[in-house]
Design a protein around this motif. Structure first.
Motif, short mmCIF file in Angstrom:
data_model
loop_
_atom_site.label_atom_id
_atom_site.label_comp_id
_atom_site.label_asym_id
_atom_site.label_seq_id
_atom_site.Cartn_x
_atom_site.Cartn_y
_atom_site.Cartn_z
N UNK A 105 4.04 5.70 -5.73
CA UNK A 105 3.94 5.74 -7.19
C UNK A 105 2.80 6.65 -7.66
N UNK A 106 1.92 7.02 -6.74
CA UNK A 106 0.75 7.81 -7.12
C UNK A 106 -0.42 6.97 -7.57
N UNK A 107 -0.36 5.66 -7.34
CA UNK A 107 -1.45 4.78 -7.76
C UNK A 107 -2.62 4.81 -6.78
N UNK A 108 -2.32 5.09 -5.50
CA UNK A 108 -3.33 5.17 -4.47
C UNK A 108 -3.10 6.44 -3.66
N UNK A 109 -4.15 7.01 -3.07
CA UNK A 109 -3.96 8.21 -2.25
C UNK A 109 -3.21 7.85 -0.97
N UNK A 110 -2.45 8.78 -0.41
CA UNK A 110 -1.75 8.51 0.85
C UNK A 110 -2.73 8.29 1.98
N UNK A 111 -2.33 7.51 2.97
CA UNK A 111 -3.17 7.23 4.13
C UNK A 111 -2.81 8.19 5.26
N UNK A 112 -3.81 8.83 5.81
CA UNK A 112 -3.55 9.81 6.88
C UNK A 112 -4.11 9.37 8.22
N UNK A 165 0.83 -1.21 0.00
CA UNK A 165 0.00 0.00 0.00
C UNK A 165 0.87 1.26 0.00
N UNK A 166 1.94 1.25 0.80
CA UNK A 166 2.84 2.41 0.86
C UNK A 166 3.56 2.61 -0.47
N UNK A 167 3.98 1.52 -1.09
CA UNK A 167 4.67 1.62 -2.38
C UNK A 167 3.74 2.19 -3.44
N UNK A 175 -10.42 0.92 -5.56
CA UNK A 175 -10.88 2.16 -6.18
C UNK A 175 -12.29 2.51 -5.71
N UNK A 176 -13.14 1.49 -5.62
CA UNK A 176 -14.52 1.75 -5.19
C UNK A 176 -14.59 2.22 -3.74
N UNK A 177 -13.65 1.71 -2.93
CA UNK A 177 -13.64 2.07 -1.51
C UNK A 177 -12.90 3.37 -1.26
N UNK A 178 -12.26 3.89 -2.30
CA UNK A 178 -11.52 5.15 -2.15
C UNK A 178 -10.26 5.01 -1.34
N UNK A 179 -9.67 3.80 -1.31
CA UNK A 179 -8.46 3.58 -0.55
C UNK A 179 -7.28 3.27 -1.46
#
Length: 206
Positions: free
Chosen positions: A147-154, A141-143, A202-206
């Motif tokens: 790469x910009x494939x998923x939004x960062x987790x805050x 998930x971090x990788x 993608x559907x979950x926005x994660x």
């Protein structure tokens, strides 16, 4: 990232070579004898160590077998194949290859079956196998975020829940496919499965 290996224990230093021999002997005995006939005495003989050596390291058969199985899954690594989809495919194929080994099949099915009657054993499976492998999800998930494939987790709590869910989806699907349905996990299946996982993220926005 924390290591997936067991934490160091206090007291007399342990021999890594002896540990490896004992765990390998345990897996060999599982394949040949099965859970019910496996004894610590037989494992000690196969490993070429004294029976007391096993009792100094493990309280009993349950703990020994779980650690023997956990060592197989510690071979899993998350490959960097350039994209999250390709990374998922790679780890799924690795996981399936491990599960296809007789010692993994025998060991995992045995401890899962036995754990239905033993809460302490379930806890050890979670700690020694499940929790140690969830770091692969966190790493992937971090990788992907880098790469910009998923939004960062805050939100750490939300991130932990997401990691749990992803792990359950991947592990559950591969274990069911290989050990329950007895169907192959090939590159085509891994590619289609990765696409479904990505669609869910993608559907979950994660």
């Amino acid at each position: 990232m924390e290591s997936r290996t067991s934490a160091a224990r206090t007291g007399r230093p342990r021999s890594a070579a002896a540990d490896a021999a004992i765990l390998a002997a345990t897996r060999e005995a599982l394949v040949e004898l099965g859970w019910s006939k496996l004894t610590l005495g037989d494992v000690a003989t196969r490993a070429g160590v004294a029976k007391t050596t096993l009792y100094r390291r493990w309280a009993g058969k349950n703990e020994l077998v779980v650690d023997a199985v956990a060592a197989l899954f510690d071979e899993l690594e998350l490959p960097d194949r350039g994209s999250l989809a390709a990374d998922i495919e790679g780890v799924v194929l690795q996981f399936a290859a491990i599960l296809d080994r007789p010692e993994a099949k025998s060991g995992l099915m045995a401890v899962v079956a036995e754990s239905t009657r033993d809460e302490a054993l379930r806890e050890r499976i979670r700690a020694s196998i499940v929790d140690r492998q969830k770091c692969l999800v966190v790493e992937g998930r971090a990788r992907a975020a880098q790469r910009g494939e998923l939004p960062p987790e805050t939100d750490p709590e939300a991130a932990s829940r997401t990691a749990d869910l992803i792990f359950d989806v991947v592990a559950g699907a591969v274990v069911h496919r290989t050990l329950v349905s007895a169907e192959p996990v090939d590159e085509d299946w891994a590619r289609r499965f990765a696409a479904i996982v990505l669609g869910g993220l993608a559907a979950a926005g994660t």
